[in-house]
Motif scaffolding. Sequence first.
Motif, PDB file in Angstrom:
ATOM      1  N   ALA A  43       0.797  -1.099   0.152  1.00  0.00           N
ATOM      2  CA  ALA A  43       0.071  -0.165   0.100  1.00  0.00           C
ATOM      3  C   ALA A  43       0.672   1.239  -0.007  1.00  0.00           C
ATOM      4  CB  ALA A  43      -1.068   0.011   1.226  1.00  0.00           C
ATOM      5  N   VAL A  44       2.145   1.361   0.527  1.00  0.00           N
ATOM      6  CA  VAL A  44       3.135   2.387   0.694  1.00  0.00           C
ATOM      7  C   VAL A  44       4.446   2.002  -0.304  1.00  0.00           C
ATOM      8  CG1 VAL A  44       4.184   3.751   2.147  1.00  0.00           C
ATOM      9  CG2 VAL A  44       2.171   2.624   2.789  1.00  0.00           C
ATOM     10  N   THR A  45       4.552   2.999  -1.102  1.00  0.00           N
ATOM     11  CA  THR A  45       5.635   3.050  -1.980  1.00  0.00           C
ATOM     12  C   THR A  45       7.001   3.073  -1.020  1.00  0.00           C
ATOM     13  OG1 THR A  45       5.866   5.358  -2.555  1.00  0.00           O
ATOM     14  CG2 THR A  45       4.402   3.879  -4.031  1.00  0.00           C
ATOM     15  N   ALA A  46       7.952   2.825  -1.685  1.00  0.00           N
ATOM     16  CA  ALA A  46       9.526   3.076  -0.937  1.00  0.00           C
ATOM     17  C   ALA A  46       9.395   4.717  -0.797  1.00  0.00           C
ATOM     18  CB  ALA A  46      10.379   2.116  -1.639  1.00  0.00           C
ATOM     19  N   GLU A  47       9.170   5.236  -1.978  1.00  0.00           N
ATOM     20  CA  GLU A  47       9.616   6.675  -1.952  1.00  0.00           C
ATOM     21  C   GLU A  47       8.651   7.524  -0.751  1.00  0.00           C
ATOM     22  OE1 GLU A  47       8.718   4.867  -4.667  1.00  0.00           O
ATOM     23  OE2 GLU A  47      10.774   4.732  -5.481  1.00  0.00           O
ATOM     24  N   ASP A  48       7.389   7.056  -0.626  1.00  0.00           N
ATOM     25  CA  ASP A  48       6.339   7.524   0.263  1.00  0.00           C
ATOM     26  C   ASP A  48       7.087   7.148   1.709  1.00  0.00           C
ATOM     27  OD1 ASP A  48       5.090   8.849  -1.556  1.00  0.00           O
ATOM     28  OD2 ASP A  48       3.480   7.159  -1.598  1.00  0.00           O
ATOM     29  N   ALA A  49       7.691   6.065   1.830  1.00  0.00           N
ATOM     30  CA  ALA A  49       8.072   5.663   3.067  1.00  0.00           C
ATOM     31  C   ALA A  49       9.320   6.550   3.545  1.00  0.00           C
ATOM     32  CB  ALA A  49       8.467   4.030   3.238  1.00  0.00           C
ATOM     33  N   ASN A  50      10.161   6.704   2.495  1.00  0.00           N
ATOM     34  CA  ASN A  50      11.158   7.519   2.871  1.00  0.00           C
ATOM     35  C   ASN A  50      10.919   8.863   3.265  1.00  0.00           C
ATOM     36  OD1 ASN A  50      13.150   9.730   1.433  1.00  0.00           O
ATOM     37  ND2 ASN A  50      14.447   7.784   1.481  1.00  0.00           N
ATOM     38  N   ALA A  51      10.097   9.362   2.808  1.00  0.00           N
ATOM     39  CA  ALA A  51       9.515  10.624   3.381  1.00  0.00           C
ATOM     40  C   ALA A  51       8.842  10.600   4.402  1.00  0.00           C
ATOM     41  CB  ALA A  51       8.425  11.347   2.104  1.00  0.00           C
ATOM     42  N   LEU A  52       8.178   9.648   4.804  1.00  0.00           N
ATOM     43  CA  LEU A  52       7.445   9.427   6.196  1.00  0.00           C
ATOM     44  C   LEU A  52       8.873   9.162   7.229  1.00  0.00           C
ATOM     45  CD1 LEU A  52       4.702   7.018   5.300  1.00  0.00           C
ATOM     46  CD2 LEU A  52       4.516   9.267   6.088  1.00  0.00           C
ATOM     47  N   ALA A  53       9.854   8.374   7.010  1.00  0.00           N
ATOM     48  CA  ALA A  53      10.690   8.420   7.948  1.00  0.00           C
ATOM     49  C   ALA A  53      11.528   9.521   8.229  1.00  0.00           C
ATOM     50  CB  ALA A  53      11.881   7.504   7.170  1.00  0.00           C
ATOM     51  N   ARG A  54      11.529  10.644   7.126  1.00  0.00           N
ATOM     52  CA  ARG A  54      11.933  11.899   7.279  1.00  0.00           C
ATOM     53  C   ARG A  54      11.071  12.458   8.535  1.00  0.00           C
ATOM     54  NH1 ARG A  54      14.860  15.912   4.228  1.00  0.00           N
ATOM     55  NH2 ARG A  54      14.130  17.955   4.544  1.00  0.00           N
ATOM     56  N   ILE A  55       9.733  12.338   8.376  1.00  0.00           N
ATOM     57  CA  ILE A  55       8.846  12.961   9.542  1.00  0.00           C
ATOM     58  C   ILE A  55       9.236  12.530  10.653  1.00  0.00           C
ATOM     59  CG2 ILE A  55       6.718  13.159  10.417  1.00  0.00           C
ATOM     60  CD1 ILE A  55       5.694  13.182   7.001  1.00  0.00           C
ATOM     61  N   CYS A  56       9.250  11.030  10.826  1.00  0.00           N
ATOM     62  CA  CYS A  56       9.620  10.227  12.186  1.00  0.00           C
ATOM     63  C   CYS A  56      11.028  10.936  12.750  1.00  0.00           C
ATOM     64  CB  CYS A  56      10.047   8.722  11.928  1.00  0.00           C
ATOM     65  SG  CYS A  56       8.542   8.034  11.439  1.00  0.00           S
ATOM     66  N   ALA A  57      11.774  11.052  11.993  1.00  0.00           N
ATOM     67  CA  ALA A  57      13.033  11.807  12.451  1.00  0.00           C
ATOM     68  C   ALA A  57      13.157  13.111  12.963  1.00  0.00           C
ATOM     69  CB  ALA A  57      14.269  11.943  11.487  1.00  0.00           C
ATOM     70  N   ILE A  58      12.282  13.945  12.393  1.00  0.00           N
ATOM     71  CA  ILE A  58      11.706  15.316  12.735  1.00  0.00           C
ATOM     72  C   ILE A  58      11.258  15.125  13.931  1.00  0.00           C
ATOM     73  CG2 ILE A  58      10.446  17.355  12.479  1.00  0.00           C
ATOM     74  CD1 ILE A  58      11.460  16.818   9.183  1.00  0.00           C
ATOM     75  N   ASN A  59      10.302  14.179  14.115  1.00  0.00           N
ATOM     76  CA  ASN A  59       9.523  14.036  15.462  1.00  0.00           C
ATOM     77  C   ASN A  59      10.523  13.794  16.514  1.00  0.00           C
ATOM     78  OD1 ASN A  59       7.056  14.721  14.081  1.00  0.00           O
ATOM     79  ND2 ASN A  59       6.032  12.465  13.957  1.00  0.00           N
ATOM     80  N   ALA A  60      11.468  12.853  16.266  1.00  0.00           N
ATOM     81  CA  ALA A  60      12.278  12.619  17.125  1.00  0.00           C
ATOM     82  C   ALA A  60      13.126  13.696  17.639  1.00  0.00           C
ATOM     83  CB  ALA A  60      13.418  11.301  16.694  1.00  0.00           C
ATOM     84  N   LEU A  61      13.524  14.503  16.933  1.00  0.00           N
ATOM     85  CA  LEU A  61      14.312  15.601  17.116  1.00  0.00           C
ATOM     86  C   LEU A  61      13.400  16.462  18.010  1.00  0.00           C
ATOM     87  CD1 LEU A  61      16.362  16.515  13.592  1.00  0.00           C
ATOM     88  CD2 LEU A  61      17.158  15.726  15.876  1.00  0.00           C
TER      89      LEU A  61
END
Length: 157
Positions: free
Chosen positions: A60-78
């Motif tokens: 359901a989720v492309t690798a490209e979309d997941a890459n952008a979601l991982a970016r959001i996760c890192a910003i949330n961790a910061l």
Amino acid sequence: MASVSSPSARLRELDITLPGVAAPAGSYVPARRTGTLVFTAGQVPFVDGKLAGSGKVGAAVTAEDANALARICAINALAAVDALVGIDNVVGVVKVVGFVASAPGFNGQPGVINGASDVLKEIFGDAGAHARSAVGVSELPLDAPVEVEIIVEVSAP
């Protein structure tokens, strides 16, 4: 990339705003300091209190979309780090651990977690270089496609 200005200045240059810290969904804290290290809890891609995507990467989720979601996760961790010690007290990123909810046969976890690694490098320059694990899992909380936790070194208290 050479060393950069303060992390808060670099965030402004990149037009990144750290969000509020999501309330824990269990018996844990968003971040905890021990000595000069801060460990964050796993962060999913919440934006304005809602999951920015759901499902399995490679289906359901492309690798490209997941890459952008991982970016959001890192910003949330910061954001969790910032709330605990202040973002400008970060000396460097030590480690990133990324979990990718993976459809059968999907093995592009490193490329997905590059989204988190790349934004940390953009913000911290050479101090953003880190050790990392990118792990494929069958399920993540709330059907999130990605979860990221970080360990950062901070200035001595």
